[in-house]
Write a protein that holds these residues in place. Structure first.
Motif, short mmCIF file in Angstrom:
data_model
loop_
_atom_site.label_atom_id
_atom_site.label_comp_id
_atom_site.label_asym_id
_atom_site.label_seq_id
_atom_site.Cartn_x
_atom_site.Cartn_y
_atom_site.Cartn_z
N MET A 95 46.38 28.32 38.37
CA MET A 95 46.83 29.61 39.01
C MET A 95 45.49 30.33 39.95
SD MET A 95 48.26 33.46 37.74
CE MET A 95 49.59 33.97 38.67
N THR A 96 45.74 30.74 41.23
CA THR A 96 44.38 31.22 41.94
C THR A 96 44.36 32.83 41.73
OG1 THR A 96 45.86 31.58 43.93
CG2 THR A 96 44.85 29.49 44.01
N TYR A 97 43.33 33.33 41.89
CA TYR A 97 42.96 34.61 41.42
C TYR A 97 43.36 35.48 42.45
CZ TYR A 97 38.68 34.68 43.98
OH TYR A 97 37.83 34.26 45.18
N ASP A 98 43.83 35.04 43.71
CA ASP A 98 44.01 36.00 44.53
C ASP A 98 45.41 36.38 44.48
OD1 ASP A 98 45.35 33.61 45.15
OD2 ASP A 98 45.27 33.66 47.44
N ARG A 99 46.22 36.05 43.59
CA ARG A 99 47.53 36.43 43.29
C ARG A 99 47.49 37.35 42.13
NH1 ARG A 99 52.27 32.82 45.18
NH2 ARG A 99 51.23 31.53 46.77
N LEU A 100 46.55 37.49 41.32
CA LEU A 100 46.20 38.64 40.27
C LEU A 100 46.24 39.97 40.70
CD1 LEU A 100 44.01 36.31 38.05
CD2 LEU A 100 46.51 36.56 37.76
N VAL A 101 46.78 40.82 39.88
CA VAL A 101 46.85 42.28 39.85
C VAL A 101 46.07 42.81 38.98
CG1 VAL A 101 48.30 44.42 40.23
CG2 VAL A 101 48.84 42.08 41.16
N CYS A 102 45.29 43.77 39.11
CA CYS A 102 44.28 44.39 38.24
C CYS A 102 45.02 45.46 37.48
CB CYS A 102 43.07 45.15 38.82
SG CYS A 102 41.93 45.97 37.66
N ALA A 103 44.93 45.61 36.29
CA ALA A 103 45.56 46.52 35.22
C ALA A 103 44.89 47.88 35.21
CB ALA A 103 45.73 45.86 34.02
N CYS B 257 43.14 49.37 38.16
CA CYS B 257 43.20 49.96 39.47
C CYS B 257 44.45 49.29 40.38
CB CYS B 257 42.06 49.93 40.31
SG CYS B 257 42.10 48.05 40.72
N ALA B 258 45.33 48.65 39.84
CA ALA B 258 46.58 48.03 40.46
C ALA B 258 46.28 47.50 41.73
CB ALA B 258 47.72 49.18 40.54
N ALA B 259 45.16 46.87 42.07
CA ALA B 259 44.72 46.32 43.23
C ALA B 259 44.68 44.91 43.00
CB ALA B 259 43.58 46.86 44.10
N PRO B 260 44.92 44.10 43.93
CA PRO B 260 44.56 42.39 43.94
C PRO B 260 43.06 42.39 43.43
CG PRO B 260 45.39 43.01 46.12
CD PRO B 260 45.36 44.17 45.29
N VAL B 261 42.97 41.52 42.32
CA VAL B 261 41.79 41.03 41.85
C VAL B 261 40.60 40.54 42.80
CG1 VAL B 261 40.52 39.62 40.16
CG2 VAL B 261 42.63 40.79 39.45
N SER B 262 41.27 39.83 43.87
CA SER B 262 40.40 39.17 44.97
C SER B 262 39.78 40.28 45.90
CB SER B 262 41.41 38.42 45.70
OG SER B 262 42.24 39.17 46.52
N GLU B 263 40.34 41.42 45.88
CA GLU B 263 39.77 42.53 46.72
C GLU B 263 38.28 43.18 46.01
OE1 GLU B 263 42.34 45.47 47.81
OE2 GLU B 263 43.72 43.92 49.10
N GLY B 264 38.30 43.09 44.63
CA GLY B 264 37.28 43.61 43.86
C GLY B 264 36.88 45.03 43.92
N ARG B 265 38.00 46.02 44.04
CA ARG B 265 37.80 47.20 44.20
C ARG B 265 37.24 48.10 43.14
NH1 ARG B 265 43.80 49.32 46.80
NH2 ARG B 265 43.54 47.97 48.67
N CYS B 266 37.47 47.83 41.95
CA CYS B 266 36.77 48.23 40.90
C CYS B 266 35.99 47.41 39.85
CB CYS B 266 37.78 49.03 39.97
SG CYS B 266 38.83 47.64 38.59
#
Length: 63
Positions: free
Chosen positions: A1-9, A11-20
């Motif tokens: 699985m690629t990490y670009d499809r994962l959602v952070c628990a 901040c609810a943003a995609p993990v690939s964006e790295g918002r938090c």
């Protein structure tokens, strides 16, 4: 699985964006754990096609 499809628990943003900080930490961990985690499916298919072509060429030369 690629990490670009994962959602952070967190901040609810995609993990690939790295918002938090949690996203950034998990993104770094996934990139270090698995070389193929950062590759998209098309790149994996291209690598597989190159491998099959190399094996076919090698088999053709040995016959």
């Amino acid at each position: 699985m690629t990490y670009d499809r994962l959602v952070c628990a967190n901040c609810a943003a995609p993990v690939s964006e790295g918002r938090c900080p949690v996203c950034r930490a998990n993104r770094e961990r996934l990139q270090q754990e698995n070389f193929f985690a950062g590759l998209n499916p098309m790149m994996l298919i291209a690598l597989l096609a190159v491998l099959v072509a190399a094996v076919a060429l090698l088999a053709h030369q040995t016959v």
